[in-house]
Design an enzyme around this catalytic site. Sequence first.
Site, short mmCIF file in Angstrom:
data_model
loop_
_atom_site.label_atom_id
_atom_site.label_comp_id
_atom_site.label_asym_id
_atom_site.label_seq_id
_atom_site.Cartn_x
_atom_site.Cartn_y
_atom_site.Cartn_z
N GLU A 310 9.02 -1.56 9.54
CA GLU A 310 10.19 -2.38 9.17
C GLU A 310 9.75 -3.62 8.41
OE1 GLU A 310 12.68 -0.66 9.43
OE2 GLU A 310 12.12 0.69 11.05
N HIS A 313 9.03 -2.80 4.78
CA HIS A 313 10.23 -2.61 3.97
C HIS A 313 10.61 -3.88 3.21
CE1 HIS A 313 11.84 1.39 4.47
NE2 HIS A 313 12.06 1.30 5.77
N1 BES Z 1 15.97 2.16 7.50
C1 BES Z 1 15.56 2.84 8.68
C2 BES Z 1 16.57 2.78 9.77
C3 BES Z 1 17.80 3.61 9.57
C4 BES Z 1 17.71 4.95 9.55
C5 BES Z 1 19.03 3.06 9.42
C6 BES Z 1 18.86 5.72 9.38
C7 BES Z 1 20.15 3.81 9.23
C8 BES Z 1 20.08 5.15 9.23
C9 BES Z 1 14.26 2.29 9.22
O1 BES Z 1 13.45 1.66 8.31
C10 BES Z 1 13.49 3.46 9.74
O2 BES Z 1 13.06 4.26 8.95
N2 BES Z 1 13.34 3.56 11.04
C11 BES Z 1 12.72 4.68 11.68
C12 BES Z 1 11.39 4.33 12.28
C13 BES Z 1 10.28 4.32 11.30
C14 BES Z 1 8.99 3.86 11.92
C15 BES Z 1 10.05 5.65 10.64
C16 BES Z 1 13.67 5.12 12.76
O3 BES Z 1 14.60 4.38 13.05
O4 BES Z 1 13.49 6.20 13.28
ZN ZN Z 2 12.31 2.92 7.13
#
Ligand code: BES
Ligand code: ZN
Length: 890
Positions: A310, A313
């Site tokens: 995060e 990002h």
């Molecule tokens: N941007 C995503 C979170 C997200 C995902 C928001 C789908 C809305 C819909 C965040 O950066 C993300 O990718 N989170 C992952 C964890 C990451 C370490 C791969 C998650 O939430 O699983």
């Molecule tokens: Zn992500």
Amino acid sequence: MRTDIAEPVRLKDYRVPDYLIDKVDLDVKLHPSATRVLARLTIRPNPQGRSDAALILDGDGLSLKKIALDGQLLDLQKPEAWKGFVTPDQFTLHAPPRYPFVLEIETEIDATANTRLMGLYRSGSVYCTQCEAEGFRRITYFLDRPDVLSIYTVRLEAELSEAPLLLSNGNRITGGPIEGTPRHFAVWHDPYPKPSYLFALVGGDLGSIFDEFTTRSGRKVALGIHVEHGKETAAAYAMDALKRAMAWDENIYGREYDLDVFNIVAVSDFNMGAMENKGLNIFNDKYVLASPATATDMDYANIEAVIAHEYFHNWTGNRITCRDWFQLCLKEGLTVFRDHAFSADMRSAPVRRIADVRTLRAQQFTEDAGPLAHNVRPDTYYEINNFYTATIYEKGAEIIRMLKVLIGDDAFRKGMDLYFDRCDGTAATIEDFIACFAETSKRDLTEFSRWYHQSGTPLVEAAGRYDEAAKTFTLDFTQSCKPTPGQDQKEPFVIPVALGLVIPGQGDIALRTDGHDGASAAEIARGVIELSAARRRIAFRDVPSRPVPSLLRGFSAPVRLTYPASETDLITLISHDSDGFNRWQAAQTYATRLLLRSVDRIRAGDPPHADKDFSGALAVVLEESTDPAFNAQVMTLPSEADIAREIGEDVDPDAINLARDALREAIGQDLKDLLRAAYDRLADTGPYSPDAAAAGRRALRNAALDLFAAGDRIEGARIAMRQLETAATMTDAIAALAVLAHIPGDARETALDAFYHAHEGEPLVIDKWFALQASIAEAGTLDRVKNLMKHKAFSFSNPNRMRALVGCFATLNQTQFNAGDGSGYDFIANIVLELDAKNPQVAARLLSAFKSWRSLEANRRILAERALRRVAGAASLSPDVKDIAERSLA
Ligand code: BES
Ligand code: ZN
């Protein structure tokens, strides 16, 4: 709420927005059931847009209180007077001014009633938001698309007693009590233009820890992590990981943080893992909170990875965002690639690689082999929430990893610099990204880009021939890719195959190619052969004796590779390959072969296959003490799902389970003494540390216990019971409980009860307790799960509880989800239908557990299809569930 699926969204229909929103001023008065949001939007026609276009703002179930255009209230009863219309899901102005104008919109939100956890909702008593992908439209009417970038100023107001902490994006400008009232306010300003999906606010009564980071240019950044009161000390590891991530991005990519503050808030109700809102990341508390008594080593590693992800990002996603949601991998694939590299630098690189490849194969290869296969850059979607997939994330990361291998570290880093430089402040596309690397590497990347446009996992078949007289070794490669939904024919992929030639007893030899079927000097220098056509032949010269080729080292491409190695060859690689990943792979390949043979025998009514040579190879690994974490990976057999994927069709999950158990039992018996000795030797001494070395020892010790218990249940249970009673870490406690949970009898029930009572009141630990019970491969498990759903610690509306109990049953328990009577399918279908009314996003994810249904044997296939059809045919489905159901059946 939108209930019907309209037309799909298509990439080829992309058009720039007709209007831009330069400024967003939000005034939010928090209230449990009636939060008032006044949005003041400064809008102007986009010079690049159509000059006669209506202004169409997105909404989703909004309750509009009033709306004014340049100070003039619009009479909502008389839309003909202002030429437009408004519904809960849309606001339209047919002929807005052709000069900049201000729209003031007041909406009212019942955050407490928001069970979808999108938009403004409450987790416990905390107010928070989740706007990606399309949640901002649940707060106010907006151009809720990632290519509309605005500068936000947010004024928050709440009861001081209810929400002493008020946070939003950017820097805090001012705030304080509101005289004469029990309320207070705070104003936040984010100087960086951002899309609406990165907006966030938080209001609540939380405990905080603070720290500081000084960027390398000397700017001080105030860091805050906010968690449930009383859990502050459990946020220390997350804070440490954050500072390491900030330093890493400076050192590796030259990227500094750009605001005065960085806040992380942990909430217990969250659909996903975490969210990168600018300057205000919101996390599922599972990826923040850790103490040795509640978190396993895996939890610590996940926290480190998600915090880093995060944070990263901020540059790959926020400073440079996506033009549209088809470009999702531009930020997600790239950021996963970055967090993988970070974790590899923090821990053992080969062990991280093995773990990442296990995930890739388990999730992405499975997805690519079934009805939900899609491109890393899709060209249509019905519901964007369903595209946060292993393909976008994991395969998206693999493509970038291949790019780095192909163009080399230097051109890759220069390409990243160029990308940051050129695209900063914009909403970019995959083409913009790839163009940077084409420039810095001076390579045409058109063929390489097929990885973004073609789905499916390529199959690379290799064969080798040694010519004793000529001392040459010839490798022949062919590549192919099965059809996937909507793609019958595939063009060849550009596949980097890292390789070496291993001479038994001697190790790697220097690669020299034959003039005739040669590789380029660059390929030889890097040890990477590029396949870009359906076939390729490479001949190596000066090979003193028959070598064992070590192919696809480090898993240099996301492909399936076959090579007809003998079992002796595999043992050579297990013990002598200089590439750690391929040592592990050789053991997995060997185990897979044994397991496939056993599955066939079991289905023919014969006893499973046994093989002492494999145990012998594992014994050699077990006795080496160089990297326990690596050894633990070698000792862990392919999962049941891995075996099912290898089989590919007519899959019988019961036979797979029997075969795998039999192999574990045989290894446990063959290596009884060695396993016991390793278990004793690796006992934790000294104070607790979550670091990779200590975690590695615990991992190997618990892998040894697991195999030992498979060979001797009685003695194994005794050791596990003692470990459970004396465990100083959650890693050891849960590993012991897992061993006990898979041995039927009273001891198991006693241990499960004791564990519950020891950890009652720690929801994240109780999730492990739920998950473990849901994964027991026994006929009684479905009833157990149904009973646990009535347990006071379970909650239908909390995604973590749901995923732990029901999600683990559907995804980890191959025999019971796929029970031959269809009871597992019916159960999950029922839950999906019930959950859909509350939280469609989580329901749709649960339904994707059916993604491999077509590869099952006929009886189960019929039952699974029936359950899927029942879901697809249900009345008033969300677009989320309808999309997954229909694509699964297509
Ligand atoms: N941007 C995503 C979170 C997200 C995902 C928001 C789908 C809305 C819909 C965040 O950066 C993300 O990718 N989170 C992952 C964890 C990451 C370490 C791969 C998650 O939430 O699983
Ligand atoms: Zn992500």
